[in-house]
Structures are given as structure tokens and as C-alpha cells.
Scaffold this motif. Structure first.
Motif: not given
Length: 86
Positions: A1-19
């Protein structure tokens, strides 16, 4: 999986494999009445307890320095855009 912080948009994205991607607003994670999600208040409370009430600190100086060094190295790594293990 992957965890992404977009500071400009104030968002955290959580990408789990297959989800599906989960999106979390950083505004929903902190108390609006305190800085750093309550961390500033906790620091002041701990300082008060140590100096006014003569209590033991929550962390040692060595532990605090180590965590700050890790954070500084992680930030330098992020800015360099070269992924390294630290």
C-alpha cells in the motif's frame, strides 16, 4: 500500500492494494483550538509539570533529540526527492 500527504490540499490518501483509495482531510484530524493537533498544549502541560510540580519529564533529552533528528532527516529526504532509508 501507500500513504500520501498532499499538504497543499490538506488531504491524506491511503492506498491499500486491491482496495479503493481512502481520502482524509487533515482538518478533521486536529482540534481547531490547539496547534499541532494538541501537541503544543501537551508540551506546555509537560513543561509546567516538570518545572512547577517537579515531576519527571515524559521523555529524556536523548529521546527527544533522537526523534527530532529523525524528523529533520525525513524532511531533508523529502526535499531531495531521492528516496533513502533512514
Amino acid at each position: 500500500g501507500e500513504l500520501i500527504l498532499d499538504e497543499e490540499r490538506g488531504m491524506i490518501y491511503i492506498k491499500k492494494f486491491g482496495e479503493n483509495i481512502v481520502e482524509i482531510s487533515t482538518n478533521s484530524l486536529s482540534d481547531l483550538n490547539s496547534g499541532h493537533g494538541g501537541g503544543d498544549s501537551a508540551l506546555i502541560n509537560d513543561l509546567y509539570n516538570v518545572f512547577a510540580l517537579n515531576e519527571e519529564p515524559v521523555t529524556t533529552l536523548s529521546e527527544s533529540l533522537e526523534s527530532h533528528i529523525i524528523a529533520l532527516k525525513a524532511e531533508a529526504n523529502r526535499k531531495s526527492k531521492i528516496r533513502k532509508r533512514i
